[in-house]
Design an enzyme around this catalytic site. Structure first.
Site, PDB file in Angstrom:
ATOM      1  N   ARG A  56       0.830  -1.210   0.000  1.00 22.19           N
ATOM      2  CA  ARG A  56       0.000   0.000   0.000  1.00 22.19           C
ATOM      3  C   ARG A  56       0.859   1.252   0.000  1.00 22.19           C
ATOM      4  NH1 ARG A  56      -3.430  -2.747   4.592  1.00 22.19           N
ATOM      5  NH2 ARG A  56      -5.004  -3.870   3.347  1.00 22.19           N
ATOM      6  N   ASP A  68      -7.125 -20.300   7.472  1.00 19.47           N
ATOM      7  CA  ASP A  68      -6.469 -21.599   7.589  1.00 19.47           C
ATOM      8  C   ASP A  68      -6.928 -22.447   6.415  1.00 19.47           C
ATOM      9  OD1 ASP A  68      -5.436 -24.055   8.190  1.00 19.47           O
ATOM     10  OD2 ASP A  68      -6.402 -24.247  10.150  1.00 19.47           O
ATOM     11  N   ASN A  93      -0.312 -20.876  -3.520  1.00 21.59           N
ATOM     12  CA  ASN A  93       1.110 -21.008  -3.207  1.00 21.59           C
ATOM     13  C   ASN A  93       1.350 -21.694  -1.864  1.00 21.59           C
ATOM     14  OD1 ASN A  93       4.047 -20.133  -3.618  1.00 21.59           O
ATOM     15  ND2 ASN A  93       3.561 -19.129  -1.671  1.00 21.59           N
ATOM     16  N   TYR A 159       2.895 -35.478   1.472  1.00 21.10           N
ATOM     17  CA  TYR A 159       3.164 -34.234   0.740  1.00 21.10           C
ATOM     18  C   TYR A 159       3.394 -34.525  -0.739  1.00 21.10           C
ATOM     19  CZ  TYR A 159       5.743 -30.055  -0.736  1.00 21.10           C
ATOM     20  OH  TYR A 159       6.170 -28.939  -1.408  1.00 21.10           O
ATOM     21  N   LYS A 163       1.029 -33.322  -3.955  1.00 19.12           N
ATOM     22  CA  LYS A 163       1.538 -32.516  -5.057  1.00 19.12           C
ATOM     23  C   LYS A 163       1.370 -33.241  -6.397  1.00 19.12           C
ATOM     24  CE  LYS A 163       2.631 -28.876  -2.765  1.00 19.12           C
ATOM     25  NZ  LYS A 163       1.873 -27.619  -2.986  1.00 19.12           N
TER      26      LYS A 163
END
Length: 276
Positions: A56, A68, A93, A159, A163
């Site tokens: 900003r 969350d 992301n 994980y 992915k």
């Protein structure tokens, strides 16, 4: 595509989940620099507020939401944050593995949360935000992944599996949405110099290795490769196999062939049916 064309195709608003630091924050800085309005999402409020204040101060329009992404209401809260705003670019992301444990050594609740964040919320958010993009005939979706998607690895099995799910879903969506002007990219990155990565190394008593990717460069390449999905592997040329046995270009052509076959079989004439 130049900056004006990029903004016209993917603007005016970008929603970045996992925006508070590292690669997510660099996506935000670079998009703000070319005039995007930003919806910044992360679980931790303090670093998110600091980034918003920084942007900003440089003239950017941005709002923040502390969400969350492992929660069952995560996608609805993303939609609430974006309410009334035309989101032309969605960047997912978030999704690092904070557990660092073998599958049976970790509590199942921890794996549930990881799968919820990386699989369910990713799938639901893509579904929710891609629909209006398809209706408008323009937009972009980036899911930041990991080289772990190309094979199961002990210690990060859930994980890696999550992915892999994201990669395959993005490839399918790329084929579905390309005719409608919506670009999809599974952005497969390697080890990147981010605060979260440094914290993980420190917790394990490991030193920071040489050769970590620079977060700003990673974000820059991801934005540049969005129009050329469905896959970009960080550190590799488009036609260079490395993380996987197949290059991004080879995967792209494979998906094109599969999509063409699927379209042929779904056509009424191909089914050999006649009206009765």
């Amino acid at each position: 595509m130049d900056q004006a064309q990029f903004a016209a195709r993917y603007g005016p608003w970008a929603l970045i989940a996992g925006a508070s630091e590292g690669t997510g924050a660099e996506f935000a800085r670079q998009l703000a620099g070319i005039g995007f309005h930003l919806i910044l999402v992360a679980r931790r409020e303090a670093p998110l507020a600091a980034l918003a204040g920084e942007l900003r101060g440089k003239g950017a329009t941005c709002i923040t939401a502390s969400i969350d992404l492992a929660g069952p209401d995560a996608t609805q809260r993303l939609l609430d944050a974006a309410a009334g705003r035309e989101v032309g670019l969605l960047i997912l992301n978030a999704g690092a593995d904070p557990n660092g444990a073998m599958f049976l050594d970790g509590a199942i609740d921890a794996w549930d949360r990881l799968a919820a964040r990386n699989v369910l919320t990713t799938m639901r958010a893509l579904h929710a935000f891609a629909a209006p993009m398809k209706a408008r005939g323009r937009g972009g979706l980036i899911v930041v992944g990991s080289g772990a998607c190309y094979g199961g690895l002990p210690g990060i099995g859930v994980y890696a599996a999550s992915k892999a799910f994201d990669l395959v879903l993005c490839e399918a969506l790329w084929a579905e949405l390309e005719p409608h002007g919506v670009d999809v990219l599974s952005y497969v990155i390697g080890r990147t110099d981010t605060p979260a990565h440094r914290e993980l190394l420190e917790a394990r008593g490991m030193s920071v290795p040489e050769g970590l990717a620079d977060a700003a460069q990673v974000a820059r390449l991801g934005l540049a490769r969005l129009p050329f999905g469905p896959v970009c592997n960080w550190g590799e040329a488009d036609d260079e196999p490395g993380m996987s046995a197949t290059s991004a270009a080879q995967r792209r052509e494979r998906i094109r062939r599969i999509a063409a076959i699927s379209a042929a079989y779904s056509a009424p004439a191909a089914l050999g049916r006649t009206d009765r």
